[in-house]
Scaffold this motif. Sequence first.
Motif, PDB file in Angstrom:
ATOM      1  N   VAL A  93      -8.693   9.884  -4.161  1.00  0.00           N
ATOM      2  CA  VAL A  93      -7.893  10.272  -5.296  1.00  0.00           C
ATOM      3  C   VAL A  93      -6.892   9.162  -6.065  1.00  0.00           C
ATOM      4  N   ILE A  94      -6.460   8.465  -5.157  1.00  0.00           N
ATOM      5  CA  ILE A  94      -5.382   6.975  -5.533  1.00  0.00           C
ATOM      6  C   ILE A  94      -6.196   6.133  -6.194  1.00  0.00           C
ATOM      7  N   PRO A  95      -5.775   5.864  -7.534  1.00  0.00           N
ATOM      8  CA  PRO A  95      -6.466   4.992  -8.298  1.00  0.00           C
ATOM      9  C   PRO A  95      -6.700   3.645  -7.405  1.00  0.00           C
ATOM     10  N   GLY A  96      -7.920   2.844  -7.562  1.00  0.00           N
ATOM     11  CA  GLY A  96      -8.082   1.829  -6.942  1.00  0.00           C
ATOM     12  C   GLY A  96      -8.947   1.926  -5.407  1.00  0.00           C
ATOM     13  N   VAL A  97      -8.882   3.154  -5.008  1.00  0.00           N
ATOM     14  CA  VAL A  97      -9.397   3.431  -3.920  1.00  0.00           C
ATOM     15  C   VAL A  97     -11.023   3.483  -3.846  1.00  0.00           C
ATOM     16  N   GLY A  98     -11.815   2.738  -4.019  1.00  0.00           N
ATOM     17  CA  GLY A  98     -13.259   2.869  -4.056  1.00  0.00           C
ATOM     18  C   GLY A  98     -13.962   3.004  -2.959  1.00  0.00           C
ATOM     19  N   GLU A 153       0.711  -2.215   8.488  1.00  0.00           N
ATOM     20  CA  GLU A 153      -0.564  -1.748   9.057  1.00  0.00           C
ATOM     21  C   GLU A 153      -1.648  -1.704   7.805  1.00  0.00           C
ATOM     22  N   LEU A 154      -0.941  -1.214   6.910  1.00  0.00           N
ATOM     23  CA  LEU A 154      -1.981  -1.157   5.619  1.00  0.00           C
ATOM     24  C   LEU A 154      -2.177  -2.590   4.995  1.00  0.00           C
ATOM     25  N   GLY A 213      -2.415  -2.997  -0.103  1.00  0.00           N
ATOM     26  CA  GLY A 213      -1.808  -2.301   1.158  1.00  0.00           C
ATOM     27  C   GLY A 213      -0.484  -1.762   0.512  1.00  0.00           C
ATOM     28  N   HIS A 214       0.308  -2.510  -0.058  1.00  0.00           N
ATOM     29  CA  HIS A 214       1.750  -2.002  -0.627  1.00  0.00           C
ATOM     30  C   HIS A 214       1.586  -1.011  -1.599  1.00  0.00           C
ATOM     31  N   VAL A 215       0.695  -0.968  -2.553  1.00  0.00           N
ATOM     32  CA  VAL A 215       0.519  -0.086  -3.769  1.00  0.00           C
ATOM     33  C   VAL A 215       0.162   1.332  -3.003  1.00  0.00           C
ATOM     34  N   LEU A 216      -0.919   1.345  -1.990  1.00  0.00           N
ATOM     35  CA  LEU A 216      -1.335   2.349  -1.376  1.00  0.00           C
ATOM     36  C   LEU A 216      -0.286   2.895  -0.907  1.00  0.00           C
TER      37      LEU A 216
END
Length: 452
Positions: free
Chosen positions: A186-191, A216-217, A226-229
Amino acid sequence: MRAQASVLHLDLDAFFAAVEQRDKPSLRGKPVVVGGVGMRGVVSTASYEARAFGVRSAMSTREARARCPHAAYLSGRFEAYRSTSQAVLELLRSCSPLVEPLSLDEAFVDLLHADLPDLEVATVSAFAERLRERVHEVTGGLTASVGVASSKFLAKVASDLDKPDGLVVVAPGTELDLLRPMHVSVIPGVGPATVDRLRRAGVHTIADLQEISEEELVRILGKAHGHVLHELAFARDNRRVESERETKSVSVEGTYEQDLTDRKLMESLLTRQASEVARRMRKHGLSGRTVSIKVRLYDFTTLSRSSTLPSPTDDETAIGRLARRLLEDLDTSGGVRLLGVGVSGLADWVQDELFGTDEEPEAEEDIDAPPAPEEPGSAAPDPSGGYRPGMDVVHAEHGRGWVWGAGKGVVTVRFETAETPPGPVRSFPADDPALERWVQNSHDQSSHDRHD
């Protein structure tokens, strides 16, 4: 996050297909697919009736036809979509001066600048419900799904929760409870690729994501991603609603019914696309430094190449020359089904001559339609006469209707409009002088042009 639920996201449901059903009474309640109608095409939008059979956006038309052969497959009418979108945008801007369009069918609205007595959940909910009713009115019956929350991210998530024709307001303080059980996609950019990387790390839900440190991300996905997520997993999103969104790129692409193998033809198509990109850039007073091409091969492998110029340009010759040079490095011997040219790294130009009037209509770039009959290299005449399924037409005797199908020198028309009941079907020779393409004129709402 804001202290109040004051960001609204509105998404028109199955927009292109819904406009077609609105304007074509015989299609209401039936499966409708808008996009490339040929077997090489791609689905742009599927109605909810078609989605029940597994048809989805970005699916190949071949697969869509296999899943739902009885659907109406239409090539799309960009002007109808654009005029409907404009009506909705005008409505939104009458509610708040801060409206950020994302596409023809969705936009953010900043309710901090709306004329509301307060931003309590009850007040915002009543406002959003009335807004949905007004959208239904100004669009002639279309529905919209709306989400309201304390950030753009959460508002967009909320608008997807009760589709179609739904409203979800996320009360302040409940954001993390809403997010935790949701899948990371559901997070934008997570394909798919990111989902797979996270799955291998044991992360499936946002609750799982919250258990992983930012370090870790970053190791798994890279620093920026990783930072955005990590921020979004905890609902931290301070992006503003911006009424003017910066144009990132200008591009043109086409999908072809038959695989292209002739390099000269490909170069000719790239030259033509470069000219169209340059025209659009000049129209909007833009120039760019990075030229890119997109090539989709016969096996659906998609390749892209780009090169950056020392200074910005809007010159079609320079763009075309660089695009052809980029093509030289690619092996296209197996066949090419899609070609595209784009320019990014845009900058504003200030020369007065770049702001001249250009009355040419915008291309139907949102629809992955078959190439027009005048494509370079077309040797045989178009058996459809240039008519495309879904196109508006008018007949001297029978009045207005739309193209049901065309081919082998015959055009089949269903005579009906949004204001009439489902109408009869008639067939005509493609060169029948009594049959014309009908183009709605914004001034008198009734003019039509000769269809060549």
